[in-house]
Design a protein around this motif. Sequence first.
Motif, PDB file in Angstrom:
ATOM      1  N   ALA A 195       0.835  -1.205   0.000  1.00 54.44           N
ATOM      2  CA  ALA A 195       0.000   0.000   0.000  1.00 54.44           C
ATOM      3  C   ALA A 195       0.868   1.253   0.000  1.00 54.44           C
ATOM      4  O   ALA A 195       0.558   2.236  -0.693  1.00 54.44           O
ATOM      5  CB  ALA A 195      -0.939  -0.002   1.198  1.00 54.44           C
ATOM      6  N   ALA A 196       1.955   1.235   0.754  1.00 54.94           N
ATOM      7  CA  ALA A 196       2.856   2.391   0.776  1.00 54.94           C
ATOM      8  C   ALA A 196       3.539   2.580  -0.573  1.00 54.94           C
ATOM      9  O   ALA A 196       3.669   3.708  -1.070  1.00 54.94           O
ATOM     10  CB  ALA A 196       3.896   2.216   1.878  1.00 54.94           C
ATOM     11  N   ILE A 197       3.943   1.484  -1.184  1.00 47.63           N
ATOM     12  CA  ILE A 197       4.569   1.575  -2.514  1.00 47.63           C
ATOM     13  C   ILE A 197       3.549   2.073  -3.534  1.00 47.63           C
ATOM     14  O   ILE A 197       3.863   2.915  -4.381  1.00 47.63           O
ATOM     15  CB  ILE A 197       5.150   0.203  -2.925  1.00 47.63           C
ATOM     16  N   GLY A 198       2.318   1.563  -3.457  1.00 39.65           N
ATOM     17  CA  GLY A 198       1.267   2.023  -4.369  1.00 39.65           C
ATOM     18  C   GLY A 198       0.968   3.496  -4.209  1.00 39.65           C
ATOM     19  O   GLY A 198       0.740   4.205  -5.191  1.00 39.65           O
ATOM     20  N   ALA A 199       0.971   3.996  -2.967  1.00 44.44           N
ATOM     21  CA  ALA A 199       0.729   5.420  -2.738  1.00 44.44           C
ATOM     22  C   ALA A 199       1.852   6.264  -3.331  1.00 44.44           C
ATOM     23  O   ALA A 199       1.601   7.310  -3.955  1.00 44.44           O
ATOM     24  CB  ALA A 199       0.593   5.694  -1.247  1.00 44.44           C
ATOM     25  N   THR A 200       3.080   5.806  -3.162  1.00 39.66           N
ATOM     26  CA  THR A 200       4.224   6.541  -3.706  1.00 39.66           C
ATOM     27  C   THR A 200       4.186   6.564  -5.229  1.00 39.66           C
ATOM     28  O   THR A 200       4.358   7.620  -5.853  1.00 39.66           O
ATOM     29  CB  THR A 200       5.536   5.898  -3.226  1.00 39.66           C
ATOM     30  N   LEU A 201       3.954   5.402  -5.833  1.00 36.29           N
ATOM     31  CA  LEU A 201       3.955   5.333  -7.299  1.00 36.29           C
ATOM     32  C   LEU A 201       2.747   6.067  -7.902  1.00 36.29           C
ATOM     33  O   LEU A 201       2.867   6.674  -8.971  1.00 36.29           O
ATOM     34  CB  LEU A 201       3.968   3.876  -7.753  1.00 36.29           C
ATOM     35  N   SER A 202       1.603   6.040  -7.228  1.00 33.70           N
ATOM     36  CA  SER A 202       0.452   6.780  -7.760  1.00 33.70           C
ATOM     37  C   SER A 202       0.695   8.277  -7.657  1.00 33.70           C
ATOM     38  O   SER A 202       0.273   9.036  -8.533  1.00 33.70           O
ATOM     39  CB  SER A 202      -0.847   6.370  -7.057  1.00 33.70           C
ATOM     40  N   ALA A 203       1.376   8.722  -6.614  1.00 39.72           N
ATOM     41  CA  ALA A 203       1.710  10.145  -6.517  1.00 39.72           C
ATOM     42  C   ALA A 203       2.684  10.555  -7.609  1.00 39.72           C
ATOM     43  O   ALA A 203       2.563  11.627  -8.213  1.00 39.72           O
ATOM     44  CB  ALA A 203       2.283  10.461  -5.131  1.00 39.72           C
ATOM     45  N   LEU A 204       3.672   9.697  -7.874  1.00 41.31           N
ATOM     46  CA  LEU A 204       4.628   9.996  -8.956  1.00 41.31           C
ATOM     47  C   LEU A 204       3.954  10.006 -10.320  1.00 41.31           C
ATOM     48  O   LEU A 204       4.228  10.869 -11.166  1.00 41.31           O
ATOM     49  CB  LEU A 204       5.767   8.982  -8.954  1.00 41.31           C
ATOM     50  N   SER A 205       3.060   9.054 -10.549  1.00 36.62           N
ATOM     51  CA  SER A 205       2.385   9.026 -11.853  1.00 36.62           C
ATOM     52  C   SER A 205       1.408  10.192 -11.988  1.00 36.62           C
ATOM     53  O   SER A 205       1.235  10.719 -13.077  1.00 36.62           O
ATOM     54  CB  SER A 205       1.675   7.688 -12.071  1.00 36.62           C
ATOM     55  N   ALA A 206       0.782  10.614 -10.884  1.00 37.59           N
ATOM     56  CA  ALA A 206      -0.096  11.794 -10.957  1.00 37.59           C
ATOM     57  C   ALA A 206       0.701  13.047 -11.262  1.00 37.59           C
ATOM     58  O   ALA A 206       0.240  13.932 -11.986  1.00 37.59           O
ATOM     59  CB  ALA A 206      -0.837  11.956  -9.632  1.00 37.59           C
ATOM     60  N   ARG A 207       1.912  13.110 -10.759  1.00 38.63           N
ATOM     61  CA  ARG A 207       2.777  14.267 -11.026  1.00 38.63           C
ATOM     62  C   ARG A 207       3.202  14.299 -12.497  1.00 38.63           C
ATOM     63  O   ARG A 207       3.371  15.361 -13.082  1.00 38.63           O
ATOM     64  CB  ARG A 207       3.990  14.227 -10.118  1.00 38.63           C
TER      65      ARG A 207
END
Length: 135
Positions: free
Chosen positions: A121-133
């Motif tokens: 979940a933490a990795i998914g949150a990080t990667l979704s934030a990067l992809s949103a950026r």
Amino acid sequence: MEFPPRPASNRLVSPRDDAQSPWQSWAIVRTAIWSVCYFAFYFTQQVAELLAPLLLVLGLGWAILPHIVQAITTSAASADPQARDIMNHVAGTIPAQMTIAGHLLTPSSLIFDGFLLMALAAIGATLSALSARNM
């Protein structure tokens, strides 16, 4: 009051604006790719956040249950012998491991899987934030 027509060089839209340049097409494709990545990462995060506490609670409950039943059995030792026999039978029926669809489940494996899902979940949150950026 009527305004005079503007010369063609001062128009806001030129004939070339209607045609898409290769850079505009690439930007659309890039946004679509990042949108799919954002969806996948965010979906993974949501599923992991839903299942992690469930696995942790199940694993901890399964690990603690034999100890609770054993404590009740020893405290009821002075009670009726039939009650003691029933409690010993209940304590003996709690499995230490289970095999479901070919997967071996133990209390410690459920707890470990819960922690792994929290990490996911933490990795998914990080990667979704990067992809949103990057969208």
